[in-house]
Design a protein around this motif. Structure first.
Motif, PDB file in Angstrom:
ATOM      1  N   GLN A 102       0.872  -1.180   0.000  1.00 25.10           N
ATOM      2  CA  GLN A 102       0.000   0.000   0.000  1.00 25.10           C
ATOM      3  C   GLN A 102       0.903   1.222   0.000  1.00 25.10           C
ATOM      4  O   GLN A 102       2.047   1.154   0.448  1.00 25.10           O
ATOM      5  N   ASN A 103       0.363   2.314  -0.507  1.00 21.90           N
ATOM      6  CA  ASN A 103       1.138   3.563  -0.495  1.00 21.90           C
ATOM      7  C   ASN A 103       0.991   4.189   0.893  1.00 21.90           C
ATOM      8  O   ASN A 103       0.170   5.057   1.121  1.00 21.90           O
ATOM      9  N   ASP A 104       1.814   3.709   1.803  1.00 21.84           N
ATOM     10  CA  ASP A 104       1.642   4.103   3.205  1.00 21.84           C
ATOM     11  C   ASP A 104       2.852   4.856   3.758  1.00 21.84           C
ATOM     12  O   ASP A 104       2.947   5.065   4.960  1.00 21.84           O
ATOM     13  N   ASN A 105       3.765   5.240   2.845  1.00 19.11           N
ATOM     14  CA  ASN A 105       4.921   6.023   3.302  1.00 19.11           C
ATOM     15  C   ASN A 105       4.929   7.388   2.632  1.00 19.11           C
ATOM     16  O   ASN A 105       4.650   7.505   1.437  1.00 19.11           O
ATOM     17  N   ILE A 106       5.272   8.399   3.408  1.00 23.96           N
ATOM     18  CA  ILE A 106       5.331   9.773   2.899  1.00 23.96           C
ATOM     19  C   ILE A 106       6.732  10.009   2.336  1.00 23.96           C
ATOM     20  O   ILE A 106       7.709   9.620   2.983  1.00 23.96           O
ATOM     21  N   VAL A 134      13.221  10.272  -0.741  1.00 18.23           N
ATOM     22  CA  VAL A 134      13.061   8.818  -0.742  1.00 18.23           C
ATOM     23  C   VAL A 134      11.664   8.474  -0.221  1.00 18.23           C
ATOM     24  O   VAL A 134      11.091   9.200   0.579  1.00 18.23           O
ATOM     25  N   ASP A 135      11.137   7.378  -0.757  1.00 19.30           N
ATOM     26  CA  ASP A 135       9.828   6.884  -0.331  1.00 19.30           C
ATOM     27  C   ASP A 135       9.940   5.365  -0.336  1.00 19.30           C
ATOM     28  O   ASP A 135      10.233   4.765  -1.366  1.00 19.30           O
ATOM     29  N   ALA A 136       9.738   4.771   0.831  1.00 18.76           N
ATOM     30  CA  ALA A 136       9.920   3.319   0.953  1.00 18.76           C
ATOM     31  C   ALA A 136       8.977   2.538   0.035  1.00 18.76           C
ATOM     32  O   ALA A 136       9.232   1.387  -0.287  1.00 18.76           O
ATOM     33  N   ASP A 137       7.884   3.157  -0.400  1.00 14.88           N
ATOM     34  CA  ASP A 137       6.959   2.463  -1.306  1.00 14.88           C
ATOM     35  C   ASP A 137       7.508   2.347  -2.714  1.00 14.88           C
ATOM     36  O   ASP A 137       7.073   1.501  -3.484  1.00 14.88           O
ATOM     37  N   GLY A 138       8.417   3.245  -3.075  1.00 10.06           N
ATOM     38  CA  GLY A 138       8.954   3.172  -4.430  1.00 10.06           C
ATOM     39  C   GLY A 138       9.498   4.517  -4.843  1.00 10.06           C
ATOM     40  O   GLY A 138       9.256   5.531  -4.194  1.00 10.06           O
ATOM     41  N   SER A 186       6.046  14.512  -4.293  1.00 17.99           N
ATOM     42  CA  SER A 186       4.761  13.853  -4.103  1.00 17.99           C
ATOM     43  C   SER A 186       4.819  12.439  -4.678  1.00 17.99           C
ATOM     44  O   SER A 186       5.440  12.201  -5.712  1.00 17.99           O
ATOM     45  N   ASP A 187       4.149  11.498  -4.001  1.00 16.75           N
ATOM     46  CA  ASP A 187       4.062  10.129  -4.544  1.00 16.75           C
ATOM     47  C   ASP A 187       2.693   9.897  -5.197  1.00 16.75           C
ATOM     48  O   ASP A 187       2.301   8.773  -5.477  1.00 16.75           O
ATOM     49  N   GLY A 188       1.946  10.990  -5.413  1.00 15.86           N
ATOM     50  CA  GLY A 188       0.618  10.879  -6.010  1.00 15.86           C
ATOM     51  C   GLY A 188      -0.469  10.861  -4.956  1.00 15.86           C
ATOM     52  O   GLY A 188      -1.641  11.073  -5.244  1.00 15.86           O
ATOM     53  N   HIS A 189      -0.072  10.633  -3.717  1.00 16.65           N
ATOM     54  CA  HIS A 189      -1.053  10.567  -2.624  1.00 16.65           C
ATOM     55  C   HIS A 189      -0.564  11.383  -1.435  1.00 16.65           C
ATOM     56  O   HIS A 189      -1.286  12.196  -0.879  1.00 16.65           O
ATOM     57  N   HIS A 190       0.716  11.156  -1.083  1.00 18.36           N
ATOM     58  CA  HIS A 190       1.319  11.907   0.028  1.00 18.36           C
ATOM     59  C   HIS A 190       2.305  12.928  -0.521  1.00 18.36           C
ATOM     60  O   HIS A 190       2.949  12.686  -1.534  1.00 18.36           O
ATOM     61  N   VAL A 191       2.425  14.035   0.212  1.00 19.67           N
ATOM     62  CA  VAL A 191       3.375  15.083  -0.176  1.00 19.67           C
ATOM     63  C   VAL A 191       4.380  15.272   0.962  1.00 19.67           C
ATOM     64  O   VAL A 191       4.005  15.286   2.137  1.00 19.67           O
TER      65      VAL A 191
HETATM   66 CA   LIG Z   1       4.543   6.512  -0.636  1.00 21.57          CA
END
Ligand SMILES: [Ca+2]
Ligand SMILES: [Ca+2]
Ligand SMILES: [Ca+2]
Ligand SMILES: [Ca+2]
Length: 308
Positions: A102-106, A134-138, A186-191
């Protein structure tokens, strides 16, 4: 007993609640009564991520999964019958659990501010520096200015895909010697939190020194011999060089030949007589009467020329 499958595949989203049901497994036993009563066990579960209801075969989670920690795991389950007489019989199946991201990292920048340097007079579209979050989701992040002024937008560009900062125009340190703006990812959801970017324009020797005094409109000093002492300071020769590094040299001209690029004075050459030997300039550009060579000042007009 016999399982329906040898391997069961289960998907579960990360950040699940504890005790979420993963799967219910089922083993068949054609025997009747106790001979066919089956209980279930988990084997070799070193990690203790799940537990099984040994009567129903329902497997539930013991923990909340984090895809950034673990992406999959497997374990074996055994079905055991309970014969009235003799050895119990067993069957084994494997459960493979895939955890779904899930996209759960900012997105986060490793630093809260960055400083970059660039020489003035750069060609347009010069690379200045890069900011990377960096974003642990990708790694698919989009970089943008955070509430930039019109000026910042007209002077800098920011590459959305990789955070590279470019100069759109050529900088002049003598106009603006530094800039400041904010960047977010931004990861598209979190900034991310905004980071501060400070850009400093470095000086080059690109300004021509100019005379402030004397100048075209103000080139004469009147000294009253009655009130003036021969050792007195006469005036400051003022030169303005807007470069940060002051590399100019101020000279008192003794001969016409010391002047360069003054060919237009050729016709006046015979008139150009300088009284420089009666004066001297110190390191700070202050003009004094040269009393060391025994000269005395007489009433009259003295011509001096300076070069920078
Ligand atoms: Ca993320
Ligand atoms: Ca995630
Ligand atoms: Ca300049
Ligand atoms: Ca300069």
């Amino acid at each position: 007993p016999q399982f329906e499958k040898e391997i069961y595949y289960v998907d579960i989203q990360e950040n699940n609640f504890i005790n979420t049901t993963l799967i219910q497994i089922f083993a068949n036993d054609s025997d009747s009564d106790e001979n066919g009563r089956i209980t279930y066990e988990i084997n070799n579960d070193k990690h203790n991520y799940v537990w099984i209801d040994n009567q129903t075969g329902i497997i539930r989670t013991n923990i909340q999964f984090d895809y950034e920690e673990i992406r999959n795991f497997s374990f074996n389950v055994t079905a055991i019958d309970h014969p009235n007489i003799g050895q119990s019989l067993k069957a084994t199946a494997m459960i493979v659990v895939n955890i779904i991201d899930q996209n759960d990292n900012i997105p986060q920048f490793p630093r809260s501010s960055y400083e970059f340097l660039i020489n003035e007079n750069n060609p347009p579209n010069s690379y200045i520096g890069q900011v990377t979050a960096v974003d642990a989701d990708g790694p698919d992040l989009v970089y943008t200015f955070d509430a930039p002024s019109d000026r910042i937008k007209s002077v800098f560009s920011l590459s959305p895909s990789d955070g590279k900062i470019f100069a759109l125009t050529s900088f002049d340190r003598e106009q603006f010697d530094q800039y400041m703006f904010y960047v977010i990812a931004s990861d598209g959801h979190h900034v991310s939190l905004p980071i501060k970017v400070h850009i400093q324009i470095l000086d080059l020797n690109d300004e021509i020194p100019r005379f402030i005094f004397p100048n075209d409109n103000n080139d004469t000093l009147i000294i009253d011999l009655a009130y003036w002492n021969v050792n007195d300071y006469i005036c400051q020769i003022e030169v303005l060089d807007e470069d940060l590094i002051q590399t100019h040299t101020l000279l008192l001209i003794y001969h016409y030949d010391q002047l360069k690029n003054y060919d237009y004075l050729e016709n006046y050459k015979h008139m150009l007589q300088f009284d420089s030997v009666k004066f001297f300039l110190d390191q700070q550009g202050r003009l004094f009467f040269n009393s060391s060579n025994g000269t005395t000042l007489n009433e009259g007009v003295y011509y001096l020329a300076f070069k920078v």
